[in-house]
Motif scaffolding. Structure first.
Motif, PDB file in Angstrom:
ATOM      1  N   ARG A 157      -2.274  10.022  -2.292  1.00  0.00           N
ATOM      2  CA  ARG A 157      -2.256  10.069  -3.757  1.00  0.00           C
ATOM      3  C   ARG A 157      -1.881   8.700  -4.299  1.00  0.00           C
ATOM      4  NH1 ARG A 157      -1.692  15.226  -5.905  1.00  0.00           N
ATOM      5  NH2 ARG A 157      -1.950  14.160  -7.911  1.00  0.00           N
ATOM      6  N   ASP A 158      -2.710   8.168  -5.179  1.00  0.00           N
ATOM      7  CA  ASP A 158      -2.385   6.903  -5.811  1.00  0.00           C
ATOM      8  C   ASP A 158      -2.218   7.050  -7.311  1.00  0.00           C
ATOM      9  OD1 ASP A 158      -4.973   7.485  -6.321  1.00  0.00           O
ATOM     10  OD2 ASP A 158      -5.747   5.442  -6.038  1.00  0.00           O
ATOM     11  N   GLY A 159      -2.157   8.286  -7.805  1.00  0.00           N
ATOM     12  CA  GLY A 159      -1.934   8.515  -9.215  1.00  0.00           C
ATOM     13  C   GLY A 159      -1.773  10.001  -9.463  1.00  0.00           C
TER      14      GLY A 159
ATOM     15  N   THR B 197      -5.406  11.083  -9.439  1.00  0.00           N
ATOM     16  CA  THR B 197      -6.340  10.498  -8.472  1.00  0.00           C
ATOM     17  C   THR B 197      -5.750  10.557  -7.075  1.00  0.00           C
ATOM     18  OG1 THR B 197      -5.421   8.313  -8.865  1.00  0.00           O
ATOM     19  CG2 THR B 197      -7.384   8.912 -10.128  1.00  0.00           C
ATOM     20  N   GLY B 198      -6.621  10.489  -6.147  1.00  0.00           N
ATOM     21  CA  GLY B 198      -6.231  10.478  -4.743  1.00  0.00           C
ATOM     22  C   GLY B 198      -7.435  10.148  -3.897  1.00  0.00           C
ATOM     23  N   ARG B 199      -7.229  10.107  -2.616  1.00  0.00           N
ATOM     24  CA  ARG B 199      -8.340   9.763  -1.732  1.00  0.00           C
ATOM     25  C   ARG B 199      -8.088  10.432  -0.388  1.00  0.00           C
ATOM     26  NH1 ARG B 199     -11.946   5.841  -2.983  1.00  0.00           N
ATOM     27  NH2 ARG B 199     -13.412   5.312  -1.319  1.00  0.00           N
TER      28      ARG B 199
ATOM     29  N   SER C 123     -13.674   7.665   3.999  1.00  0.00           N
ATOM     30  CA  SER C 123     -12.785   8.123   2.929  1.00  0.00           C
ATOM     31  C   SER C 123     -13.634   8.597   1.763  1.00  0.00           C
ATOM     32  CB  SER C 123     -11.842   7.000   2.477  1.00  0.00           C
ATOM     33  OG  SER C 123     -12.571   5.984   1.821  1.00  0.00           O
ATOM     34  N   LEU C 124     -12.991   9.342   0.881  1.00  0.00           N
ATOM     35  CA  LEU C 124     -13.696   9.839  -0.306  1.00  0.00           C
ATOM     36  C   LEU C 124     -12.658  10.064  -1.394  1.00  0.00           C
ATOM     37  CD1 LEU C 124     -16.558  10.794  -1.245  1.00  0.00           C
ATOM     38  CD2 LEU C 124     -15.729  13.115  -0.830  1.00  0.00           C
TER      39      LEU C 124
END
Lengths: 903, 233
Positions: free
Chosen positions: A404-406, A409-411, A447-448
Motif C-alpha cells: 500500500r502506498d496510499g 492506492t496499492g500495488r 506487478s499490477l
C-alpha cells in the motif's frame, strides 16, 4: 668439379704401381667385389676375394685424400662363398663426401699390393648442386655424440653451423662439405633439436643454407605398464595410449605374461601375473538412449558389444551434466563448467537404469561407464554423451505481496519464478481480485496497481501459467495503509550494508511475518521487496543485494493471520550511509549589527544519502577553509558569525553524515557600514575636522597676533615729500630711526594683497631676466635696486639669498645701501610703472632720508648676510641676526620660527 | 533534370563512402590478422617448431629490414608497386607475383594482394592438414585455436576485400585479371628440417601479406571521404 674428382681417382690409381714395387709377388692384391654403403646406419661393407686372412685397409675422403681409416684387420673367408667381408661404421654420414677404399693382403712381415681404389660418391659431387645436411631426423640417446655435415650449394661458400643456437667449429671435408662434432647431447624437445647450416652467397650475404633435426631422448620406461583384459578373454596392454610401443606378448589370457615395450632407442620387457577377473577393463556402453523421459524422471538404456558382459556383475555410473552453465574464457578457449550429477547403479549385465530427481524442462547430457563389481579394477570406457530433455510441469506457486502506498492506492507484486520453479517457459500470469475482474498479464509483468481503501479487505489472487498448466493460486490480502506520520518510526542503522531486524513476537502473527522494505518516499512502480517468515522468527537480516548504499529505505514488519496483515513496526534507515550528494539549499548571508547571519535549508531527502548529523561552517581564506563552527544539531539551520570587520567574506556550509561531509555550499558577503554610520562618517567627521582646524588657526593667530600684525599689517611710515606735501599723513609722523630705512619687499606671488609693492610674477620675472637683465641680476634685487637705487651692487648677494628662500612669503630688508645717498630716495607704494617713472624723474632730486644711518650701519659686506631675514618694519636692525656664515633661512625653518613665536 | 544530376553526382559519393567504410572494416580485419599471424609465428618458435635461435641469428638482418619497412613514413611514402622487391624469407618467397601486372595503382595492388592472400590460405590449410596427419604430435590447444582464428580471419579478409573491389570496380584501370600469383605448396627437400623451414616460410608469408594488405587497405581508407554520419534526431 668433375675434373677434381677425376684427378683424385687418377692419383689414387697412380699409387698402385708404387706400392706394387715394394710388395712381394706372392701376395697379390685382393680383388674387391663390392663396396656397399648403408646410409642410415652409416656403415660401409667391403667384399673381396683373396687367399690371405690379414689385410691392410685404408679409407679416404676422396676429394682431399684424407685418410680416415688405416687399419690392419684379420678377416677369414666365408666358407661357402670364399669371400671376405668387412664392415666399417663411419662416424660421419656417408653422404657427407665421397669415400674411397683400397685393401692389400699382408702376412707377418710383408704387405701385398693395394687393390684399386673403390669409391662411393657422396652428396657433394658436382651433379648434386644443392645444399644438404646429414644426418636427417636421427633419433639418438641422451648424452650421445654425433657428427653432422653440411654441403653448401654450388657457387656459395660455407659460413657456419649452429647447434642449439651455438656455433660449432667445423672441419672441411671437401670443396663443399663441412662437418661438426657435437658431444653429450641433451634431450631435445618433442619437435627435435635444430642444426642449421648457413652459407655466404656470391654477393657476400649470409643466408640459411640447410639444416637438420635430431631427436635426442631416452629409451622407454617401465612405469605403470600392465596387461588387462577387455573382452574377458585376451590380454591387452595398459595404458592403452602406449599401444603403439607396448604389447602384451601372450594374447591369450594366462596368469603369467610378458610385457614388452619399445621405442627407437630401446626395448623393455616386463613379467607379471594376475587373475583375469582382477584386470577387467570394460568397453564403453553403446547405443545409449533415453526411454520414457518425463518431467521429473527418465529411463536410460544401452547395449554391450561384448557378449560376456551380459552376465558380468557390474557397477555403472551415470554422469549427468545439466543446466546452470557457466563459462570461463581463457584466451582462445571456452571451457564449460556444468553441474555434474553422479548416480551409481549395480546389477548383472546392467543395460538400463531409471534416473530420478530430474528437473522439468531441463537439458541433460548423460554418459555411462561401468566396471566389474568383483575386484574393482578401474572404470571402463565412458559412453558417448547422450542428450535428453525432460518434459514440462506446472509452475510452482507464486510469492505474492500487496503493498500500500496510499489510502486509495496499492500495488500487488509477485516474485519471478526461477527456471527451477517455472518448470517450463511461462505464458503469463492470471490475477483476480475479490469482488472484481480477472486479468491475464504477459510473463514479463511482475506487478499490477490496485485501488483500495481501508474500509474493506481486499484479496488478490495470482497464478502463473506455462504450457503444462496453471500453478497453484497465491492470495494476498491488502494491509491497511498507515503513513509514517501516524506511527513512531525507528531509525535503523545498517550493518555491513544490510539491516539487522529483531522484534518481539506478536500473538497475532498466526501465519508468520512479512518484512517489507522499499525506498523511502517512493510511489507507484517501486522496488518493493518482501520476505515471508515463519511465526517462530523474531529476527531477520535484509541482505545487501536488495539494498542500495546511500538510499533511504522504509522497512515495515507485518504480522500475518487470517485477517489483513497488521503493521507491527516501521523503521527507516540507510544500509550504508554516504556523503550527501547535494549541498545545503538556499544558503544566504545577511549582515547584522554584530556580524553575519548564515541561514540555509537542508538538501532534499533523496540527496542526503544518510542521516544528516550536523553542519560545519567554514570561512574561506585564500583557498583554505577555516572551520569556525560545527553544528551537531541537524535541526539548526542558521548560524551567526561575529567579530568581523568591514571586508568581504566567503563562507562554506557543509552538511555531514556518518560517512562525511558534502562538497559544501558557498556564500559571499561584503560587510558595509550602515546608513547612520555612513552619515556620521560622511558629514560630521569632516565638519568636526574643519572646526578643529579653524580653532587651531584661531589659537595660533591669537598667540601670534603681534607677529601677524607685523607681517600683514605693518605700519608704513609716511613719506617725506619735499615741496608741495604740506600735510603729511599720520604714519609719517612716526619718525623712523634716523639711521634706518625700511624697504618692504614682497615676493611677487604674494603681493596681490598689498598695493604699492610691485608684484613681480615669476613668469614676468623671467621675462625681465630675458629681456632686460643683461647683467644677470635677479629681478627681485633689481626691484630692490629700483626702489633703493641703481648702484647697490654690493647687496646683490644678499638679494640673491632672499630670492633663494622661495617660501618666504614676505621679505623685509632694512637695507640702506651706501649708494642710496647718491640720489635714490624713498618711494611710496605705487604702481611699478609709476615707480619706474619716478625713478627716472628723481635721479637727482629725490627723497634722501636717513643719511645718518650710514654711520651706524655695519659695513656693506656685513649686510649681505642679513638680506632676506625678517626685519622689523619699525627698526632698521635685523630681528634675527645672522652671521655671515649662516645660510639663508628656509621656509621650513621660517615656519618653525613662526610656530615657536619668534618674529 | 536537377534531381537526376544530383543523383548522378551523389552516386559516386555514396559509392566512395561505401568503399571507405568497407576499406576501414577490411583494414581493421587485416590488422587483426597481421597481429594473429605474428603471434602464431611466435608460438611456433616457442614450441620449438620454429628455427630459432639458429635462424634468428641469420634472419636478424632480414628482420631489421622488415621492421624498418614498418616505419609509417616509409610505408606510406615508399610502398611501391614492386612488392617483389621486399625482403624475402630464407628460401625465398613461397608466394610470388612474377606474372602480375597493374600494381601501380592502389586498387591494382589490392587485387594482387588478394590473390596472394588466397594462396596464403591454401598454404595454411596445407600446413594444417600436414600437421593433422601426424597423429603422434599432440599440439597445444591454444596453438590450434590460434591457427583456426588465423584461418577464419584470413578467409573473411579475402571475402571483404572482394567486396571492396566490387565497390571500387570503376577505379580499377584494367580488367581484373585472373590469379596471377603462384605459390610453392610442396615441401622442398626431405626431413623434419625441411618441413620446419616450409612451415616457417608459410607463416612468414602470412605475416607479410597480411601486413601488406593492411597498409593498402589503410591507404584506400585514408584516401576516401569519411562515411556519412548516422542521423540523430
Amino acid at each position: 668439379m668433375q675434373c677434381c674428382v677425376t684427378l683424385a681417382l687418377l692419383l689414387s690409381l697412380s699409387i698402385v704401381p708404387a706400392h706394387g714395387q715394394n710388395a712381394l709377388r706372392d701376395l697379390p692384391a685382393p680383388q674387391i667385389l663390392a663396396l656397399e654403403p648403408d646410409l642410415p646406419e652409416q656403415t660401409l661393407s667391403l667384399t673381396w676375394r683373396s687367399d690371405s686372412a690379414l689385410f691392410d685397409i685404408e679409407i679416404f675422403h676422396t676429394e682431399f685424400m684424407t685418410v680416415v681409416l688405416n687399419e690392419t684387420v684379420a678377416v677369414n673367408a666365408d666358407a661357402g662363398t670364399g669371400q671376405h667381408r668387412w664392415t666399417w661404421r663411419s662416424p660421419l654420414p656417408l653422404e657427407c663426401t665421397s669415400h674411397s677404399v683400397h685393401i692389400r693382403a699382408r702376412n707377418q712381415l710383408t704387405a701385398g699390393q693395394w687393390s684399386p681404389l673403390q669409391t662411393i660418391p657422396g652428396s657433394d659431387i658436382p651433379e648434386n648442386s644443392g645444399s644438404y645436411m646429414f644426418p636427417q631426423d636421427k633419433t639418438v640417446l641422451v648424452g650421445s655424440n654425433m657428427s653432422f655435415c653440411c654441403i653448401v650449394k654450388e657457387k656459395e661458400s660455407f659460413s657456419e653451423i649452429h647447434y642449439r643456437g651455438q656455433v660449432i667449429n667445423a672441419t672441411r671435408l671437401s670443396r663443399r662439405s663441412y662437418a661438426v662434432d657435437v658431444s653429450n647431447q641433451p634431450a631435445s624437445s618433442t619437435t627435435g633439436t635444430n642444426v642449421v647450416c648457413s652459407s655466404n652467397t656470391r654477393s657476400g650475404v649470409q643466408e640459411l643454407s640447410t639444416g637438420a633435426v635430431v631427436f635426442v631422448g631416452y629409451p622407454p620406461g617401465d612405469e605403470g605398464l600392465l596387461c588387462e583384459t577387455r573382452d574377458l578373454a585376451t590380454a591387452e596392454p595398459c595404458p592403452e595410449d602406449a599401444g603403439k610401443t607396448l604389447r602384451c606378448v601372450s594374447n591369450v589370457w594366462e596368469d603369467n605374461w610378458t610385457l614388452e615395450t619399445r621405442n627407437p632407442l630401446g626395448t623393455v620387457q616386463l613379467k607379471d601375473s594376475a587373475s583375469l577377473s582382477d584386470r577387467v577393463h570394460l568397453r564403453a556402453p553403446e547405443n545409449v538412449t533415453g526411454v520414457q523421459v518425463e518431467a521429473w524422471r527418465a529411463t536410460l538404456q544401452w547395449s554391450w558389444s561384448v557378449e560376456a558382459y551380459k552376465s558380468l556383475d557390474m557397477i555403472c555410473q551415470v554422469r549427468l551434466f545439466g543446466g546452470e552453465l557457466s563459462s570461463l574464457v581463457n584466451l582462445h578457449l571456452t571451457f564449460q563448467i556444468r553441474r555434474n550429477l553422479l548416480s551409481n547403479f549395480t546389477g548383472a549385465g546392467l543395460s538400463s537404469v531409471m534416473l530420478e530427481r530430474l528437473w522439468p524442462d531441463e537439458d541433460y547430457t548423460v554418459t555411462v561407464r561401468c566396471a566389474s563389481m568383483h575386484s574393482f579394477w578401474r572404470w571402463g570406457e565412458e559412453s558417448a554423451p547422450f542428450r535428453i530433455h525432460t518434459k514440462m510441469a506446472r509452475p510452482d506457486a507464486l510469492d505474492v505481496w500487496l503493498w500500500r502506498d496510499g489510502f486509495h492506492t496499492g500495488r500487488v507484486f509477485w516474485k519471478p519464478l526461477s527456471v527451477r520453479e517455472s518448470h517450463g517457459a511461462l505464458i503469463g500470469f492470471e490475477l483476480s481480485q475479490s469482488g472484481g475482474a480477472s486479468f491475464t498479464l504477459p510473463p514479463e509483468n511482475l506487478s499490477l496497481p490496485i485501488t483500495a481503501d481501508n474500509s474493506s479487505d481486499i484479496i488478490v489472487t495470482v497464478a502463473a501459467r506455462n504450457p503444462a498448466g496453471l500453478s497453484p493460486a497465491s492470495a494476498a490480502m491488502a494491509p491497511a495503509y498507515i503513513a509514517d506520520s501516524q506511527l513512531p518510526v525507528s531509525e535503523l542503522l545498517g550493518t555491513g550494508g544490510s539491516f539487522q531486524l529483531s522484534w518481539q513476537p506478536d500473538a497475532s502473527a498466526s501465519r508468520g511475518y512479512v518484512v517489507e522494505w522499499v525506498p523511502a518516499g517512493c510511489r507507484g512502480q517501486c522496488r518493493v521487496n518482501w520476505r515471508k517468515l515463519p511465526e517462530a522468527n523474531s529476527s531477520f537480516s535484509v541482505e545487501p543485494g536488495s539494498l542500495e548504499d546511500g538510499v533511504r529505505f522504509t522497512v515495515s514488519l507485518y504480522a500475518l493471520s487470517d485477517l489483513a496483515p497488521k503493521l507491527l513496526h516501521r523503521w527507516t534507515g540507510f544500509s550504508r550511509e554516504l556523503t550527501p550528494i547535494e549541498s545545503v539549499r538556499e544558503l544566504s548571508a545577511n549582515q547584522t549589527d554584530s556580524g553575519v547571519l548564515l541561514s540555509w535549508k537542508p538538501a532534499v531527502m533523496e540527496h542526503q544519502r544518510g542521516f544528516i548529523r550536523g553542519y560545519t561552517i567554514y570561512k574561506a581564506n585564500a583557498g583554505h577553509l577555516n572551520l569556525i563552527a560545527n553544528i551537531s544539531n541537524p535541526d539548526v539551520h542558521s548560524f551567526s558569525v561575529k567579530g568581523l570587520s568591514l571586508s568581504s567574506y566567503k563562507f562554506v556550509v557543509k552538511a555531514y553524515t556518518s560517512a562525511g561531509e558534502d562538497m559544501g555550499a558557498t556564500v559571499t558577503i561584503k560587510l558595509q557600514m550602515d546608513s547612520a554610520e555612513m552619515l556620521f562618517v560622511g558629514i560630521l567627521v569632516p565638519l568636526a575636522s574643519m572646526f578643529c582646524f579653524i580653532i587651531l588657526i584661531t589659537i595660533c593667530c591669537y598667540r601670534k597676533r603681534e607677529w601677524v600684525k607685523k607681517a600683514f599689517y605693518p605700519e608704513i611710515p609716511g613719506p617725506k615729500v619735499p615741496g608741495g606735501w604740506s600735510s603729511p599723513q599720520a604714519p609719517l609722523d612716526v619718525k623712523p630711526s634716523p639711521h634706518s630705512l625700511v624697504h618692504i619687499v614682497e615676493t611677487p606671488d604674494r603681493d596681490f594683497i598689498k598695493e604699492g609693492l610691485v608684484p613681480v610674477p615669476e613668469e614676468e620675472e623671467e621675462d625681465e631676466n630675458l629681456e632686460v637683465d643683461s647683467d644677470s641680476e635677479p629681478g627681485l634685487l633689481r626691484y630692490y635696486n629700483q626702489v633703493i637705487g641703481s648702484s647697490a651692487s654690493d647687496s646683490s648677494a644678499s638679494s640673491s639669498a632672499s630670492v633663494g628662500s622661495t617660501h618666504t612669503d614676505i621679505t623685509y630688508a632694512g637695507i640702506q645701501s651706501p649708494s642710496s645717498s647718491s640720489g635714490a630716495g624713498y618711494r611710496p607704494q605705487t604702481d611699478p610703472n609709476d615707480a619706474l617713472r619716478a625713478q627716472d624723474e628723481e635721479v637727482n632730486n629725490g627723497y634722501k632720508p636717513q643719511c645718518s644711518w650710514q654711520m651706524d650701519s655695519p659695513e656693506p659686506e656685513n649686510l649681505s648676510g642679513s638680506l632676506g631675514s625678517p626685519t622689523s618694519v619699525t627698526s632698521s636692525q635685523f630681528l634675527i641676526p645672522e652671521s655671515s656664515e649662516e645660510k639663508p633661512q628656509t621656509a621650513s625653518s621660517w615656519f618653525h620660527g613662526f610656530l615657536s613665536g619668534k618674529s | 533534370m536537377d534531381s537526376a544530376a544530383e543523383s548522378d553526382t551523389a552516386a559516386p559519393v555514396d559509392r566512395s563512402r561505401a568503399a571507405a567504410a568497407a576499406a576501414e572494416r577490411s583494414a581493421a580485419l587485416a590488422r587483426l590478422l597481421h597481429r594473429d599471424c605474428t603471434l602464431l609465428l611466435q608460438r611456433y618458435e616457442e614450441l620449438g617448431w620454429g628455427l630459432k635461435p639458429g635462424v634468428a641469428l641469420l634472419l636478424s638482418e632480414f628482420v631489421t629490414q622488415d621492421d624498418s619497412r614498418l616505419a609509417p613514413a616509409k610505408l606510406l611514402g615508399t610502398f611501391t608497386s614492386d612488392l617483389e622487391s621486399l625482403p624475402s624469407p630464407p628460401g625465398g618467397r613461397l608466394v610470388t607475383l612474377a606474372q602480375c601486372s597493374g600494381t601501380a595503382s592502389t586498387a591494382g595492388r589490392l587485387r594482387v594482394q588478394r590473390w596472394a592472400l588466397h594462396h596464403c590460405l591454401k598454404l595454411l590449410e596445407r600446413l594444417v592438414l600436414s600437421e593433422e596427419e601426424d597423429e603422434e604430435e599432440e599440439e597445444e590447444e591454444s596453438l590450434e585455436a590460434l591457427r583456426r582464428t588465423v584461418r577464419d580471419r584470413l578467409s573473411h579478409l579475402i571475402h571483404s576485400t572482394a567486396e571492396l573491389m566490387r565497390i571500387m570496380k570503376d577505379e580499377v584501370e584494367e580488367e581484373p585479371e585472373g590469379d596471377c600469383a603462384q605459390a610453392e605448396d610442396e615441401v622442398e627437400g626431405a626431413g623434419g628440417f625441411a618441413v620446419k623451414l616450409w612451415t616457417f616460410r608459410v607463416l612468414h608469408e602470412l605475416v607479410h601479406w597480411s601486413e601488406a594488405a593492411s597498409h593498402t587497405l589503410h591507404t584506400i581508407h585514408m584516401g576516401r571521404p569519411p562515411p556519412a554520419q548516422e542521423q540523430i534526431l
